[in-house]
Design a protein around this motif. Structure first.
Motif, short mmCIF file in Angstrom:
data_model
loop_
_atom_site.label_atom_id
_atom_site.label_comp_id
_atom_site.label_asym_id
_atom_site.label_seq_id
_atom_site.Cartn_x
_atom_site.Cartn_y
_atom_site.Cartn_z
N LEU A 154 15.70 1.54 18.16
CA LEU A 154 15.12 0.62 17.16
C LEU A 154 13.97 -0.16 17.77
O LEU A 154 14.11 -0.77 18.83
CB LEU A 154 16.21 -0.35 16.68
N GLY A 155 12.83 -0.14 17.10
CA GLY A 155 11.69 -0.95 17.51
C GLY A 155 11.51 -2.11 16.55
O GLY A 155 11.50 -1.92 15.34
N ILE A 156 11.38 -3.31 17.08
CA ILE A 156 11.25 -4.50 16.23
C ILE A 156 10.19 -5.44 16.81
O ILE A 156 9.98 -5.50 18.01
CB ILE A 156 12.60 -5.26 16.10
N PRO A 157 9.53 -6.20 15.94
CA PRO A 157 8.56 -7.20 16.43
C PRO A 157 9.28 -8.25 17.28
O PRO A 157 10.44 -8.57 17.04
CB PRO A 157 8.01 -7.81 15.14
N SER A 158 8.58 -8.79 18.26
CA SER A 158 9.20 -9.70 19.22
C SER A 158 9.77 -10.94 18.57
O SER A 158 10.80 -11.46 19.00
CB SER A 158 8.19 -10.09 20.31
N GLU A 159 9.12 -11.44 17.49
CA GLU A 159 9.63 -12.66 16.86
C GLU A 159 10.97 -12.42 16.16
O GLU A 159 11.81 -13.31 16.08
CB GLU A 159 8.60 -13.26 15.90
N PHE A 160 11.17 -11.20 15.66
CA PHE A 160 12.47 -10.87 15.06
C PHE A 160 13.53 -10.72 16.15
O PHE A 160 14.69 -11.11 15.96
CB PHE A 160 12.37 -9.59 14.25
N ALA A 161 13.13 -10.15 17.27
CA ALA A 161 14.08 -9.96 18.37
C ALA A 161 14.59 -11.29 18.90
O ALA A 161 15.74 -11.40 19.36
CB ALA A 161 13.41 -9.17 19.50
N ALA A 162 13.77 -12.31 18.82
CA ALA A 162 14.15 -13.61 19.39
C ALA A 162 14.83 -14.53 18.38
O ALA A 162 15.41 -15.53 18.77
CB ALA A 162 12.90 -14.31 19.94
N SER A 163 14.77 -14.18 17.10
CA SER A 163 15.27 -15.12 16.10
C SER A 163 16.42 -14.57 15.30
O SER A 163 17.59 -14.86 15.55
CB SER A 163 14.13 -15.60 15.19
N ILE A 164 16.13 -13.72 14.30
CA ILE A 164 17.17 -13.36 13.34
C ILE A 164 17.89 -12.04 13.62
O ILE A 164 18.99 -11.83 13.12
CB ILE A 164 16.58 -13.31 11.92
N LEU A 165 17.29 -11.15 14.44
CA LEU A 165 17.92 -9.86 14.66
C LEU A 165 19.17 -9.88 15.53
O LEU A 165 20.08 -9.08 15.32
CB LEU A 165 16.90 -8.87 15.24
N PRO A 166 19.27 -10.76 16.54
CA PRO A 166 20.47 -10.71 17.39
C PRO A 166 21.78 -10.82 16.62
O PRO A 166 22.73 -10.07 16.89
CB PRO A 166 20.27 -11.92 18.33
N ALA A 167 21.85 -11.72 15.66
CA ALA A 167 23.09 -11.87 14.88
C ALA A 167 23.35 -10.62 14.05
O ALA A 167 24.50 -10.16 13.94
CB ALA A 167 23.00 -13.10 13.99
N ILE A 168 22.31 -10.06 13.45
CA ILE A 168 22.47 -8.86 12.64
C ILE A 168 22.93 -7.69 13.49
O ILE A 168 23.86 -6.95 13.12
CB ILE A 168 21.14 -8.53 11.91
N ILE A 169 22.29 -7.51 14.64
CA ILE A 169 22.67 -6.41 15.53
C ILE A 169 24.09 -6.61 16.04
O ILE A 169 24.87 -5.66 16.16
CB ILE A 169 21.68 -6.30 16.71
N GLY A 170 24.45 -7.85 16.33
CA GLY A 170 25.81 -8.14 16.80
C GLY A 170 26.85 -7.75 15.77
O GLY A 170 27.89 -7.17 16.11
N ASP A 171 26.60 -8.07 14.52
CA ASP A 171 27.53 -7.72 13.45
C ASP A 171 27.62 -6.21 13.29
O ASP A 171 28.70 -5.65 13.05
CB ASP A 171 27.09 -8.35 12.13
N PHE A 172 26.48 -5.52 13.42
CA PHE A 172 26.49 -4.06 13.29
C PHE A 172 27.32 -3.41 14.39
O PHE A 172 28.12 -2.50 14.14
CB PHE A 172 25.06 -3.52 13.32
N VAL A 173 27.13 -3.89 15.61
CA VAL A 173 27.88 -3.33 16.74
C VAL A 173 29.37 -3.58 16.58
O VAL A 173 30.20 -2.73 16.94
CB VAL A 173 27.36 -3.93 18.07
N SER A 174 29.73 -4.73 16.00
CA SER A 174 31.15 -5.02 15.78
C SER A 174 31.75 -4.06 14.76
O SER A 174 32.90 -3.62 14.90
CB SER A 174 31.32 -6.47 15.28
N LEU A 175 30.97 -3.72 13.72
CA LEU A 175 31.46 -2.80 12.69
C LEU A 175 31.44 -1.35 13.16
O LEU A 175 32.32 -0.56 12.79
CB LEU A 175 30.60 -2.93 11.43
N TYR A 176 30.46 -1.00 13.99
CA TYR A 176 30.29 0.39 14.43
C TYR A 176 30.20 0.44 15.95
O TYR A 176 29.12 0.67 16.52
CB TYR A 176 29.04 1.00 13.79
N PRO A 177 31.31 0.22 16.62
CA PRO A 177 31.29 0.12 18.10
C PRO A 177 30.94 1.42 18.81
O PRO A 177 30.59 1.40 20.00
CB PRO A 177 32.72 -0.31 18.42
#
Length: 281
Positions: free
Chosen positions: A96-119
């Motif tokens: 996954l490629g994402i802009p740096s501002e998304f990586a630092a702000s809103i994406l971590p929580a989203i990615i964390g939830d995804f990993v929890s659902l699809y380990p």
């Protein structure tokens, strides 16, 4: 009691995200008449029209705009329930490629939830400027790219979300000297939009600090070195911002697009794409 079929809601959301009935059909594996029929049945069930014509395009009307966030929430809950009780295991690796501002702000929580659902899905995330993510030399580096697009009706990179651009930092009460900017390097959409808006408004400016990383820009803004421009959704909570400054010009909006690279349709890639669009929207 009536029940709303989730496949109709998913079709509605997909039509909006990809910007058309035909493209939605391609993504969902349906013909365009089948997509139109699902939307018609949904409208009949609700007793309301959901789309209106704008030029050659069909866009959501007021009722459709009201339904959209509710439909996304229902799909999110539906998928969470199915995943919780499903024996199906989704595996694979997604780059996954994402802009740096998304990586630092809103994406971590989203990615964390995804990993929890699809380990069992391995994620490889890389953050850069949108221009670099979309460069032809990086075409084979990613399976999915979340990127900013300036042309909101870009047919090649349809926006699933539009966001206001805002001035971030302590904006001056009046202009007695050039506006000081803290910005990312050349090629950044935010930097270009800030400079264009200031020059069109006849406001002088100067760049005092350049950093590609949002953390560095945030530190500079906290030290009151100047102001920057960001999409509203990506502004760190601790920073002030304004979209309607009395002294700084309006910046308009920017589109957010999620682009799938290559022709592979791996379940892990498709699931992450759906997860991100639903959560960001």
């Amino acid at each position: 009691m009536k029940n709303i079929p989730t496949d109709s809601l998913r079709t509605l959301v997909t039509v909006v995200e990809v910007g058309g009935f035909a493209k939605a059909g391609e993504l969902l594996g349906l013909s365009q008449p089948a997509v139109s029929l699902q939307i018609k049945r949904l409208e009949e069930l609700l007793g309301r029209k959901l789309f209106k014509k704008q030029g050659q395009r069909q866009i959501l009307n007021h009722q459709g705009e009201q339904l959209l966030p509710l439909a996304k929430q229902m799909l999110k809950d539906n998928d969470a329930i199915l995943q919780l009780f499903s024996n199906e295991t989704i595996t694979g690796k997604v780059r996954l490629g994402i802009p740096s501002e998304f990586a630092a702000s809103i994406l971590p929580a989203i990615i964390g939830d995804f990993v929890s659902l699809y380990p069992d899905v391995s994620l490889e995330v890389k953050s850069e400027l949108s221009k670099q993510l979309m460069h032809v030399s990086n075409r084979d580096e990613f399976d999915l790219v979340l990127t900013l697009v300036e042309q909101l009706d870009n047919p090649h990179y349809p926006s699933f979300l539009q966001d206001d651009l805002v001035w971030v930092g302590n904006t001056p009460a009046k202009l007695t000297e050039p506006v000081t900017l803290v910005v990312a390097p050349q090629g950044c959409i935010y930097r270009r939009r800030a400079i264009e808006a200031l020059e069109q408004a006849g406001v002088s400016w100067r760049i005092v600090y350049t950093n590609a990383d949002l953390t560095g820009l945030t530190a500079a803004i906290k030290e009151q070195l100047g102001v920057t421009v960001l999409a509203r959704k990506t502004v760190p909570e601790e920073l002030p911002y304004t979209a309607n400054s009395d002294v700084l010009p309006a910046l308009g909006q920017v589109g957010i697009s999620l682009i799938k690279r290559g022709q592979e349709s791996l379940q892990a890639i498709d699931k992450l794409a759906e997860f991100i669009t639903l959560r960001l929207s």
